[in-house]
Design an enzyme around this catalytic site. Sequence first.
Site, PDB file in Angstrom:
ATOM      1  N   ASP A 289      -5.001  53.211  48.297  1.00  0.00           N
ATOM      2  CA  ASP A 289      -5.244  54.524  48.877  1.00  0.00           C
ATOM      3  C   ASP A 289      -5.749  54.353  50.304  1.00  0.00           C
ATOM      4  OD1 ASP A 289      -5.424  57.278  49.060  1.00  0.00           O
ATOM      5  OD2 ASP A 289      -6.978  57.499  47.525  1.00  0.00           O
TER       6      ASP A 289
ATOM      7  N   ASP B 231     -10.570  58.196  55.168  1.00  0.00           N
ATOM      8  CA  ASP B 231     -10.819  58.939  56.397  1.00  0.00           C
ATOM      9  C   ASP B 231     -11.752  58.162  57.317  1.00  0.00           C
ATOM     10  OD1 ASP B 231      -9.269  61.300  55.657  1.00  0.00           O
ATOM     11  OD2 ASP B 231     -10.803  61.571  54.120  1.00  0.00           O
TER      12      ASP B 231
ATOM     13  N   GLY C  64      -7.651  65.004  52.265  1.00  0.00           N
ATOM     14  CA  GLY C  64      -6.483  65.620  51.648  1.00  0.00           C
ATOM     15  C   GLY C  64      -6.799  66.448  50.421  1.00  0.00           C
TER      16      GLY C  64
ATOM     17  N   GLU D   5      -9.074  60.923  42.938  1.00  0.00           N
ATOM     18  CA  GLU D   5      -9.062  59.601  43.571  1.00  0.00           C
ATOM     19  C   GLU D   5     -10.214  58.749  43.050  1.00  0.00           C
ATOM     20  OE1 GLU D   5      -7.034  60.746  47.896  1.00  0.00           O
ATOM     21  OE2 GLU D   5      -9.213  60.675  47.706  1.00  0.00           O
TER      22      GLU D   5
END
Length: 228
Positions: A85, A88, A101, A107
């Site tokens: 993944d 940010d 997102g 996640e």
Amino acid sequence: MTQDELKALVAQAAADYVLANVPEGAVLGVGTGSTANLFIDAMAPHKARFAGAVSSSEASTRRLQGHGFTVLDLNEVDAIPVYVDGADEIDASGAMIKGGGGALTREKIVASVASVFVCIADGSKLVETMGAFPLPVEVVPMARAAVARQLAALGGQPRLRMTKEGQIYKTDNGNVIIDVVGLRIADPKGLESVVNEIPGVVTVGLFAKRGANVLLLGTEAGVQRRDF
């Protein structure tokens, strides 16, 4: 190189990592966002090698299925060797801010099951101290005002996330997101615990207690790997 080119570079590096380290027949954990999308694309030619993938969002599920991947429910899966993944922000300890997102809860759940978390990011995401990127907090809708007050008491400026159309943003879980600006996160693990204990918070987009194990960072000099 442009930011998009750097993202494509690390996405391919992550695919190479998976192919070299994950056995055939395993289940992949797949994140959400623009960099994760490029990883999905890079893995598409190799989908037959794996039993399937567990996705962290409806958007990633659609992209995986569009490439012909079998997408599995996490409840059907006993083990995930690798979760890939983006982030940010990520610091030198492997702690991350995620959730730009909107998929932070799923996640975090999928990452918690994975043996190895591979973070893929362009060089701009590596920071000394996190907080320049707004910290996302997923919140049960009825608690949004109460949670916002407590987040403000921690020194941040809470802002309810809205869509481009001016509607309240809703996560795949039906909750809202409060983005907190103005924080300087000197103790990511401590702040993660404090925010998660606020009644009404589903989870905070700090991935410090379960941070990255491997960072693949796209730079002008190529992909740099860091292990944590």
